[in-house]
Design a protein around this motif. Structure first.
Motif, PDB file in Angstrom:
ATOM      1  N   CYS A  89      39.023 -34.498  12.248  1.00  0.00           N
ATOM      2  CA  CYS A  89      40.462 -34.655  12.475  1.00  0.00           C
ATOM      3  C   CYS A  89      40.982 -33.449  13.259  1.00  0.00           C
ATOM      4  O   CYS A  89      40.644 -32.300  12.952  1.00  0.00           O
ATOM      5  N   HIS A  91      43.843 -32.249  13.235  1.00  0.00           N
ATOM      6  CA  HIS A  91      44.864 -31.455  12.544  1.00  0.00           C
ATOM      7  C   HIS A  91      44.192 -30.235  11.919  1.00  0.00           C
ATOM      8  O   HIS A  91      44.244 -29.145  12.475  1.00  0.00           O
ATOM      9  N   LEU A  92      43.516 -30.433  10.788  1.00  0.00           N
ATOM     10  CA  LEU A  92      42.874 -29.288  10.127  1.00  0.00           C
ATOM     11  C   LEU A  92      41.404 -29.533   9.807  1.00  0.00           C
ATOM     12  O   LEU A  92      40.829 -28.842   8.969  1.00  0.00           O
ATOM     13  N   GLY A  93      40.815 -30.535  10.432  1.00  0.00           N
ATOM     14  CA  GLY A  93      39.364 -30.665  10.349  1.00  0.00           C
ATOM     15  C   GLY A  93      38.792 -31.542   9.259  1.00  0.00           C
ATOM     16  O   GLY A  93      37.580 -31.542   9.049  1.00  0.00           O
ATOM     17  N   CYS A  94      39.613 -32.312   8.549  1.00  0.00           N
ATOM     18  CA  CYS A  94      39.060 -33.257   7.567  1.00  0.00           C
ATOM     19  C   CYS A  94      38.371 -34.409   8.300  1.00  0.00           C
ATOM     20  O   CYS A  94      38.440 -34.503   9.521  1.00  0.00           O
ATOM     21  N   CYS A 107      43.270 -40.277   8.260  1.00  0.00           N
ATOM     22  CA  CYS A 107      42.812 -39.035   7.633  1.00  0.00           C
ATOM     23  C   CYS A 107      43.355 -38.940   6.206  1.00  0.00           C
ATOM     24  O   CYS A 107      44.572 -39.061   5.997  1.00  0.00           O
ATOM     25  N   CYS A 109      43.592 -36.353   4.335  1.00  0.00           N
ATOM     26  CA  CYS A 109      44.179 -35.057   3.958  1.00  0.00           C
ATOM     27  C   CYS A 109      45.694 -35.016   4.141  1.00  0.00           C
ATOM     28  O   CYS A 109      46.428 -34.686   3.216  1.00  0.00           O
ATOM     29  N   HIS A 110      46.176 -35.357   5.336  1.00  0.00           N
ATOM     30  CA  HIS A 110      47.626 -35.275   5.573  1.00  0.00           C
ATOM     31  C   HIS A 110      48.146 -36.517   6.271  1.00  0.00           C
ATOM     32  O   HIS A 110      49.241 -36.510   6.816  1.00  0.00           O
ATOM     33  N   GLY A 111      47.336 -37.557   6.309  1.00  0.00           N
ATOM     34  CA  GLY A 111      47.831 -38.854   6.766  1.00  0.00           C
ATOM     35  C   GLY A 111      47.825 -39.128   8.252  1.00  0.00           C
ATOM     36  O   GLY A 111      48.427 -40.110   8.691  1.00  0.00           O
ATOM     37  N   SER A 112      47.159 -38.336   9.046  1.00  0.00           N
ATOM     38  CA  SER A 112      47.117 -38.633  10.482  1.00  0.00           C
ATOM     39  C   SER A 112      46.387 -39.949  10.723  1.00  0.00           C
ATOM     40  O   SER A 112      45.396 -40.260  10.048  1.00  0.00           O
ATOM     41  N   PRO A 124      50.401 -35.501  11.396  1.00  0.00           N
ATOM     42  CA  PRO A 124      50.519 -34.203  12.071  1.00  0.00           C
ATOM     43  C   PRO A 124      49.442 -33.880  13.116  1.00  0.00           C
ATOM     44  O   PRO A 124      49.537 -32.843  13.770  1.00  0.00           O
TER      45      PRO A 124
HETATM   46  S1  FES Z   1      43.343 -32.669   8.427  1.00  0.00           S
HETATM   47 FE1  FES Z   1      43.672 -34.687   9.041  1.00  0.00          FE
HETATM   48  S2  FES Z   1      45.781 -34.956   8.862  1.00  0.00           S
HETATM   49 FE2  FES Z   1      45.478 -32.917   8.265  1.00  0.00          FE
END
Ligand code: FES
Length: 165
Positions: A89, A91-94, A107, A109-112, A124
């Protein structure tokens, strides 16, 4: 006098064993340090290129067979092209999940959310999923090269990143 000699022999044996144990400990420490020097703690990384089989091994859509082992999704389009998406991802790598019923990557983690093209459209994540170089080898196998990647949608049409099959 005889008792004194016996006592000295006992003392000698005690000192002998103490010396022997000390010597063994020092030799053990030295050998251990030598072993660390000869066999350092090296991180072995997987090769950046891998073979992904023949285009006929794939049907149209997102293929997850290399998700766990290579962190790659292979996508075959109905316009006879294929591309390789990173499973990281932006955003932050999930690692997003492929939801085939909704035709999107989501994703946890934060819904992307990402389209099958990798385009980010919700949440995000600031940019699309990365794409890796994809080509054929001399035997007609698909080869993915993860050392070469693109980050922007404007680069998607580059021939190195879009395989015509
Ligand atoms: S790591 Fe995927 S939305 Fe934040």
């Amino acid at each position: 006098m005889a008792e004194e000699t016996k006592l000295n022999r006992r003392e000698f044996i005690s000192w002998f064993w103490l010396g022997w144990i000390t010597f063994s400990v020092i030799v053990g420490i030295v050998l251990s340090a030598l072993g660390r020097f000869l066999f350092p703690n090296v991180l072995f990384e997987k090769p950046s290129k891998f073979r992904a089989g023949m285009p006929t091994d794939y049907s149209v859509g997102v293929d997850e067979r290399f998700k766990d082992t290579q962190s790659v999704w292979l996508v075959k389009t109905n316009q006879n092209t294929m591309y390789a998406l990173s499973t990281v991802c932006t955003h932050l790598g999930c690692t997003p999940n492929w939801l085939s019923s909704e035709q999107k990557f989501k994703c946890p983690c934060h819904g992307s959310g990402f389209r099958p093209t990798g385009l980010n459209y919700e949440g995000p994540a600031p940019r699309p999923l990365e794409r890796f170089a994809i080509n054929f080898d001399e035997t007609g196998n698909i080869v993915i090269d993860k050392s070469k990647k693109i980050m922007n949608a404007s680069e998607w049409e580059q021939s190195e990143f879009l395989l015509k099959v």
